[in-house]
Write an enzyme that holds these catalytic residues in place. Sequence first.
Site, PDB file in Angstrom:
ATOM      1  N   LYS A 169      -5.791  -8.734  -6.403  1.00 42.28           N
ATOM      2  CA  LYS A 169      -7.129  -9.090  -5.753  1.00 42.28           C
ATOM      3  C   LYS A 169      -8.212  -8.216  -5.864  1.00 42.28           C
ATOM      4  O   LYS A 169      -7.588  -6.907  -6.388  1.00 42.28           O
ATOM      5  CB  LYS A 169      -6.853  -9.316  -4.336  1.00 42.28           C
ATOM      6  CG  LYS A 169      -6.431  -7.997  -3.542  1.00 42.28           C
ATOM      7  CD  LYS A 169      -6.751  -8.016  -1.969  1.00 42.28           C
ATOM      8  CE  LYS A 169      -6.468  -6.753  -1.429  1.00 42.28           C
ATOM      9  NZ  LYS A 169      -7.248  -6.518  -0.057  1.00 42.28           N
ATOM     10  N   LYS A 199     -11.554  -2.557  -2.971  1.00 36.84           N
ATOM     11  CA  LYS A 199     -12.417  -1.381  -3.038  1.00 36.84           C
ATOM     12  C   LYS A 199     -11.789  -0.273  -3.505  1.00 36.84           C
ATOM     13  O   LYS A 199     -12.227   0.502  -4.136  1.00 36.84           O
ATOM     14  CB  LYS A 199     -12.725  -0.963  -1.521  1.00 36.84           C
ATOM     15  CG  LYS A 199     -13.566  -2.153  -0.784  1.00 36.84           C
ATOM     16  CD  LYS A 199     -13.481  -1.719   0.646  1.00 36.84           C
ATOM     17  CE  LYS A 199     -13.998  -3.167   1.688  1.00 36.84           C
ATOM     18  NZ  LYS A 199     -13.904  -2.698   3.037  1.00 36.84           N
ATOM     19  N   LYS A 221       0.625  -1.454  -0.031  1.00 39.60           N
ATOM     20  CA  LYS A 221       0.076  -0.049  -0.001  1.00 39.60           C
ATOM     21  C   LYS A 221       0.849   1.079  -0.049  1.00 39.60           C
ATOM     22  O   LYS A 221       0.173   2.497  -0.154  1.00 39.60           O
ATOM     23  CB  LYS A 221      -0.604   0.197   1.181  1.00 39.60           C
ATOM     24  CG  LYS A 221      -2.168  -1.019   0.942  1.00 39.60           C
ATOM     25  CD  LYS A 221      -3.191  -0.430   2.289  1.00 39.60           C
ATOM     26  CE  LYS A 221      -4.404  -1.203   1.847  1.00 39.60           C
ATOM     27  NZ  LYS A 221      -5.355  -0.946   2.951  1.00 39.60           N
TER      28      LYS A 221
END
Length: 343
Positions: A210, A213, A119
């Site tokens: 994956k 959101k 991230k």
Amino acid sequence: MSNPVILTGIRANNDLHIGNYLGALLPLIDLARHYAGEYEINLFVPDLHSFTTPIDHGTLQEGIETNLKLYVAAGLPLDNPAVYLYRQSQVPAHSELTWILDCFTGVGEMQRMTQFKEKTAQLSSDRVSVGLFHYPVLMAADILLYRASYVPVGEDQTQHLEFARDIAERMNKRFNKELFTIPKAVAEQHRFFGKDQGLRIKDLVDPTKKMSKSSVSDKGTLFLTDTPDVARSKIMSATTDSLNSVRYDKDKQPGVSNLLDLMALLRGQSVLELAHAYEGQTQYGPLKHDVADTVSGFLQEFQNTLAQVDMDAVRAKLEHSEKIMNERANSVLHVVQQAVGLR
Ligand code: TYM
């Protein structure tokens, strides 16, 4: 002896997607429906986790409410007394235990978390919040405060679950007391939840990633609030490959395998059996049509149920659960406070 606790939470940021549903919600709700009386089921909204990355705070309350409704629409039985539904921020012990656990956690341990590395890879360190850095510690507190044994999560959270076990073992050893129940080892959790545990539903546009959101484009993510038509068109344009053969092979055919996974999980069927039914097919169109029918049928039914969720019943459940959760969490916290010398 009280019943084993099964616990999970899903952040209230954007709409939930089908990966969240299949990876975390469905396994828990299946158990809540079929094994009431044998387990205690804790489902919560980790609202403190919602702003580890910047969000619009004006819509957070709405996001929390939507999450709660989605849980109920997914089948969480509110009338089951062994089911608890609560908001993390309404139980202050989560934050208090996090601080204590923080002081027994190495910076290196957090730096090794794959999700953190992924991230933050593109960001300068001043743009990465300390909250994002140590959120696995808050997650460990979420789990340990309720003596949870089983934690259904998707594959991206497995490392965090391992950390919850590590810190619990470390604290128990350090203070020579069973302060915490150690959550079951990941392999045992896999056996317990069967096929759904450790799941990684892939992005439809880039099936090597994956489903998430926060993907750059919405095209690869099937939201639970997508209209059936939107979902259908996302599936029809899903990335496959040029091998012209419908086979379940996650390495060589990740796109096709992901479509098979989606259909099998929503139908409650074995993916290998399902793949067998397509053996010899050289076109991907018919498979995509079938997946689109399954997903849009599922969404239609889900959204009908969602529209009928009674928010008053949800509020009543929250009030009742949050009172009990505060008592339970505070009693675990108190023992820890005593052990570290604060009480
Ligand atoms: P979150 O909100 O990112 O995701 C919620 C759950 O959905 C799973 N998931 C997936 N499963 C399969 N395929 C996917 N593509 C996919 N994407 C997401 C996640 O693994 C997760 O189980 N830190 C957690 C929330 C949390 C929590 C906890 C979970 C906070 N405290 C305590 C369990 C126990 C999170 O950010 O999940």
